[in-house]
Write a protein that holds these residues in place. Structure first.
Motif, PDB file in Angstrom:
ATOM      1  N   VAL A  82      16.904 -15.834  18.239  1.00 16.45           N
ATOM      2  CA  VAL A  82      16.143 -16.986  17.711  1.00 16.45           C
ATOM      3  C   VAL A  82      17.086 -18.092  17.208  1.00 16.45           C
ATOM      4  CG1 VAL A  82      14.156 -15.523  17.135  1.00 16.45           C
ATOM      5  CG2 VAL A  82      15.826 -16.107  15.334  1.00 16.45           C
ATOM      6  N   GLY A  83      18.386 -17.890  17.441  1.00 14.32           N
ATOM      7  CA  GLY A  83      19.359 -18.936  17.115  1.00 14.32           C
ATOM      8  C   GLY A  83      19.700 -19.016  15.645  1.00 14.32           C
ATOM      9  N   GLU A  84      19.492 -17.923  14.926  1.00 17.89           N
ATOM     10  CA  GLU A  84      19.784 -17.965  13.487  1.00 17.89           C
ATOM     11  C   GLU A  84      21.185 -17.402  13.242  1.00 17.89           C
ATOM     12  OE1 GLU A  84      17.853 -19.425  10.793  1.00 17.89           O
ATOM     13  OE2 GLU A  84      19.986 -19.271  10.375  1.00 17.89           O
ATOM     14  N   ARG A  85      22.140 -18.280  12.976  1.00 14.47           N
ATOM     15  CA  ARG A  85      23.539 -17.877  12.769  1.00 14.47           C
ATOM     16  C   ARG A  85      23.903 -17.825  11.287  1.00 14.47           C
ATOM     17  NH1 ARG A  85      25.192 -15.992  17.653  1.00 14.47           N
ATOM     18  NH2 ARG A  85      24.060 -17.176  19.199  1.00 14.47           N
ATOM     19  N   ARG A  86      23.043 -18.405  10.459  1.00 13.65           N
ATOM     20  CA  ARG A  86      23.374 -18.420   9.016  1.00 13.65           C
ATOM     21  C   ARG A  86      23.114 -17.044   8.410  1.00 13.65           C
ATOM     22  NH1 ARG A  86      19.095 -22.795   7.274  1.00 13.65           N
ATOM     23  NH2 ARG A  86      17.971 -21.620   8.853  1.00 13.65           N
ATOM     24  N   PRO A  87      23.795 -16.716   7.317  1.00  8.06           N
ATOM     25  CA  PRO A  87      23.400 -15.502   6.599  1.00  8.06           C
ATOM     26  C   PRO A  87      21.938 -15.609   6.157  1.00  8.06           C
ATOM     27  CG  PRO A  87      25.490 -16.342   5.772  1.00  8.06           C
ATOM     28  CD  PRO A  87      24.920 -17.407   6.676  1.00  8.06           C
ATOM     29  N   SER A  94       9.585  -0.718   2.417  1.00  8.32           N
ATOM     30  CA  SER A  94       9.591   0.725   2.624  1.00  8.32           C
ATOM     31  C   SER A  94      10.559   1.125   3.738  1.00  8.32           C
ATOM     32  CB  SER A  94       8.170   1.226   2.855  1.00  8.32           C
ATOM     33  OG  SER A  94       8.130   2.596   2.546  1.00  8.32           O
ATOM     34  N   MET A  95      10.086   1.540   4.929  1.00 10.15           N
ATOM     35  CA  MET A  95      11.038   1.845   5.999  1.00 10.15           C
ATOM     36  C   MET A  95      11.899   0.617   6.302  1.00 10.15           C
ATOM     37  SD  MET A  95      10.454   3.252   9.891  1.00 10.15           S
ATOM     38  CE  MET A  95       9.901   1.716  10.648  1.00 10.15           C
ATOM     39  N   GLY A  96      11.299  -0.566   6.167  1.00  8.28           N
ATOM     40  CA  GLY A  96      12.066  -1.807   6.360  1.00  8.28           C
ATOM     41  C   GLY A  96      13.214  -1.900   5.360  1.00  8.28           C
ATOM     42  N   GLY A  97      13.012  -1.337   4.169  1.00 10.78           N
ATOM     43  CA  GLY A  97      14.087  -1.300   3.171  1.00 10.78           C
ATOM     44  C   GLY A  97      15.203  -0.349   3.605  1.00 10.78           C
ATOM     45  N   TYR A  98      14.816   0.801   4.181  1.00 12.01           N
ATOM     46  CA  TYR A  98      15.851   1.731   4.680  1.00 12.01           C
ATOM     47  C   TYR A  98      16.709   1.010   5.729  1.00 12.01           C
ATOM     48  CZ  TYR A  98      12.108   5.118   3.297  1.00 12.01           C
ATOM     49  OH  TYR A  98      11.102   5.796   2.653  1.00 12.01           O
ATOM     50  N   ILE A  99      16.014   0.173   6.552  1.00  9.25           N
ATOM     51  CA  ILE A  99      16.731  -0.571   7.602  1.00  9.25           C
ATOM     52  C   ILE A  99      17.593  -1.671   6.960  1.00  9.25           C
ATOM     53  CG2 ILE A  99      16.417  -2.052   9.644  1.00  9.25           C
ATOM     54  CD1 ILE A  99      13.696  -0.482  10.057  1.00  9.25           C
ATOM     55  N   ALA A 100      17.076  -2.284   5.893  1.00 10.29           N
ATOM     56  CA  ALA A 100      17.847  -3.335   5.225  1.00 10.29           C
ATOM     57  C   ALA A 100      19.170  -2.778   4.683  1.00 10.29           C
ATOM     58  CB  ALA A 100      17.020  -3.956   4.094  1.00 10.29           C
ATOM     59  N   PHE A 101      19.129  -1.565   4.102  1.00  7.86           N
ATOM     60  CA  PHE A 101      20.384  -0.957   3.625  1.00  7.86           C
ATOM     61  C   PHE A 101      21.357  -0.776   4.794  1.00  7.86           C
ATOM     62  CE2 PHE A 101      17.625   1.005   0.168  1.00  7.86           C
ATOM     63  CZ  PHE A 101      18.201   0.289  -0.866  1.00  7.86           C
ATOM     64  N   GLU A 102      20.831  -0.330   5.934  1.00  6.67           N
ATOM     65  CA  GLU A 102      21.680  -0.106   7.115  1.00  6.67           C
ATOM     66  C   GLU A 102      22.211  -1.444   7.645  1.00  6.67           C
ATOM     67  OE1 GLU A 102      22.295   3.086   8.206  1.00  6.67           O
ATOM     68  OE2 GLU A 102      23.759   2.132   9.525  1.00  6.67           O
ATOM     69  N   PHE A 103      21.359  -2.448   7.621  1.00  5.36           N
ATOM     70  CA  PHE A 103      21.769  -3.785   8.084  1.00  5.36           C
ATOM     71  C   PHE A 103      22.938  -4.271   7.231  1.00  5.36           C
ATOM     72  CE2 PHE A 103      21.731  -8.293   8.696  1.00  5.36           C
ATOM     73  CZ  PHE A 103      21.168  -8.531   9.935  1.00  5.36           C
ATOM     74  N   ARG A 105      25.109  -2.472   5.625  1.00  6.37           N
ATOM     75  CA  ARG A 105      26.332  -1.709   5.962  1.00  6.37           C
ATOM     76  C   ARG A 105      26.954  -2.214   7.259  1.00  6.37           C
ATOM     77  NH1 ARG A 105      23.547   2.805   3.631  1.00  6.37           N
ATOM     78  NH2 ARG A 105      22.434   3.346   5.535  1.00  6.37           N
ATOM     79  N   ARG A 106      26.107  -2.607   8.197  1.00 10.06           N
ATOM     80  CA  ARG A 106      26.615  -2.935   9.541  1.00 10.06           C
ATOM     81  C   ARG A 106      26.951  -4.396   9.728  1.00 10.06           C
ATOM     82  NH1 ARG A 106      25.391   1.375  12.628  1.00 10.06           N
ATOM     83  NH2 ARG A 106      25.269   0.395  14.671  1.00 10.06           N
ATOM     84  N   ALA A 107      26.322  -5.266   8.943  1.00 12.12           N
ATOM     85  CA  ALA A 107      26.459  -6.706   9.204  1.00 12.12           C
ATOM     86  C   ALA A 107      26.472  -7.482   7.884  1.00 12.12           C
ATOM     87  CB  ALA A 107      25.314  -7.181  10.106  1.00 12.12           C
ATOM     88  N   ARG A 108      27.339  -7.046   6.970  1.00 18.12           N
ATOM     89  CA  ARG A 108      27.373  -7.643   5.636  1.00 18.12           C
ATOM     90  C   ARG A 108      27.447  -9.174   5.679  1.00 18.12           C
ATOM     91  NH1 ARG A 108      27.505 -10.587   2.371  1.00 18.12           N
ATOM     92  NH2 ARG A 108      28.510 -10.690   0.334  1.00 18.12           N
ATOM     93  N   ALA A 109      28.248  -9.709   6.645  1.00 14.96           N
ATOM     94  CA  ALA A 109      28.466 -11.162   6.689  1.00 14.96           C
ATOM     95  C   ALA A 109      27.183 -11.920   7.032  1.00 14.96           C
ATOM     96  CB  ALA A 109      29.540 -11.498   7.721  1.00 14.96           C
ATOM     97  N   ARG A 110      26.190 -11.218   7.577  1.00 14.60           N
ATOM     98  CA  ARG A 110      24.953 -11.907   7.957  1.00 14.60           C
ATOM     99  C   ARG A 110      23.907 -11.868   6.848  1.00 14.60           C
ATOM    100  NH1 ARG A 110      23.773 -11.608  14.271  1.00 14.60           N
ATOM    101  NH2 ARG A 110      22.907 -13.619  13.670  1.00 14.60           N
ATOM    102  N   VAL A 111      24.263 -11.293   5.697  1.00 12.37           N
ATOM    103  CA  VAL A 111      23.274 -11.105   4.619  1.00 12.37           C
ATOM    104  C   VAL A 111      23.600 -12.038   3.448  1.00 12.37           C
ATOM    105  CG1 VAL A 111      22.221  -9.416   3.053  1.00 12.37           C
ATOM    106  CG2 VAL A 111      23.081  -8.667   5.295  1.00 12.37           C
ATOM    107  N   SER A 112      22.641 -12.905   3.102  1.00 13.09           N
ATOM    108  CA  SER A 112      22.845 -13.757   1.920  1.00 13.09           C
ATOM    109  C   SER A 112      22.268 -13.089   0.681  1.00 13.09           C
ATOM    110  CB  SER A 112      22.190 -15.123   2.121  1.00 13.09           C
ATOM    111  OG  SER A 112      20.801 -14.960   2.362  1.00 13.09           O
TER     112      SER A 112
END
Ligand code: MLT
Length: 261
Positions: A82-87, A94-103, A105-112
């Motif tokens: 979708v062209g989103e390069r910014r953090p 819930s399960m989305g939160g479990y995924i957020a923790f994994e995200f 760990r895997r892509a810290r630079a993409r998380v603001s």
């Protein structure tokens, strides 16, 4: 809109102005991006909302193999698509939160920042894990109503309108059994994110329904103590589906927490 990611057609909706502060909204189990609709209506004028249907949910194609890592990588690939390069603010229910923790760990630079909604950091115990594998088998044999009937009564605060409960029970019962079974196994195998909490170095907002019977407020209070500088918002008259039950209060909490452009 569909994007081909890892050989699957995955649906991802984008709403709001492109220059708006971006929020990735990751749905819970066994739901879809549709769970964010009431909240999205309240935020779409000011934020760029990126709302995937995870593989196997909503109108995204299913695969038999899923994991928190795969879901997180799908989300990262959808951000690219979708062209989103910014953090982005990563919000997971819930399960989305479990995924957020994994995200994270895997892509810290993409998380603001992180928004943890009606979720928990811990992994399943052995009994819960075995229960998930057994349920996955039943879902493949009998359909997703098995899960929908087990969860429907636990999702909402006491006194939630009957039509709201029925709507979400029916939505869960209609979920793709392959996607539901794959997610059950993926949740059973997920890592324990509790040791990560003290290392979280992005602003974190924790939201929990006061009557959440699935991930009770005590778990959110413990996360709040463990994540330095985090903010905790307990939502009155809400259960596990706080953003669906009280979208206005949740939207106000997000507005207080997130900068808007
Ligand atoms: C969810 O709402 O995503 C699920 O209840 C999470 C879980 O089963 O652990």
């Amino acid at each position: 809109m569909h994007y081909t990611i890892d050989g699957l057609k995955l649906n991802c909706e984008t709403l709001g102005p492109e220059r708006g502060e971006p929020i990735l909204l990751i749905h819970g189990f066994p739901l879809s991006g549709a769970m964010w609709r009431p909240l999205a209506e309240l935020l779409r004028d000011d934020f760029r909302l990126i709302i995937p249907d995870l593989r196997g949910f909503g109108v995204s194609e299913a695969s038999d193999d899923a994991s928190m890592a795969r879901y997180a990588d799908d989300c990262a690939a959808l951000l690219d698509a979708v062209g989103e390069r910014r953090p982005v603010a990563v919000a997971g229910m819930s399960m989305g939160g479990y995924i957020a923790f994994e995200f994270l760990r895997r892509a810290r630079a993409r998380v603001s920042s992180l928004v943890l909604v009606d979720t928990r950091p811990g992994a399943d115990g052995e009994e819960a894990r075995q229960g998930r594998f057994a349920t996955a088998g039943k879902v493949l044999a009998q359909g997703s109503a098995v899960v929908a009937d087990a969860m429907a009564e636990k999702l909402f605060a006491p006194g939630a309108p009957a039509d709201l409960k029925k709507h979400w029970r029916d939505a869960m019962a209609g979920a793709n059994p392959r996607g539901v079974a794959a997610a059950l196994k993926a949740m059973a195998r997920r890592a324990d994110s509790s040791p990560d909490l003290k290392r979280i170095d992005v602003p974190a907002l924790i939201i929990v329904g006061r009557h959440d019977a699935i991930t009770p407020p005590a778990e959110s209070e413990a996360m709040h103590r463990a994540i330095r500088g985090s903010t905790l918002e307990t939502i009155p008259d809400a259960g596990h589906m706080a953003p669906v039950e009280q979208p206005r209060i949740v939207a106000d909490a997000l507005r207080r927490f997130l900068p808007s452009r």
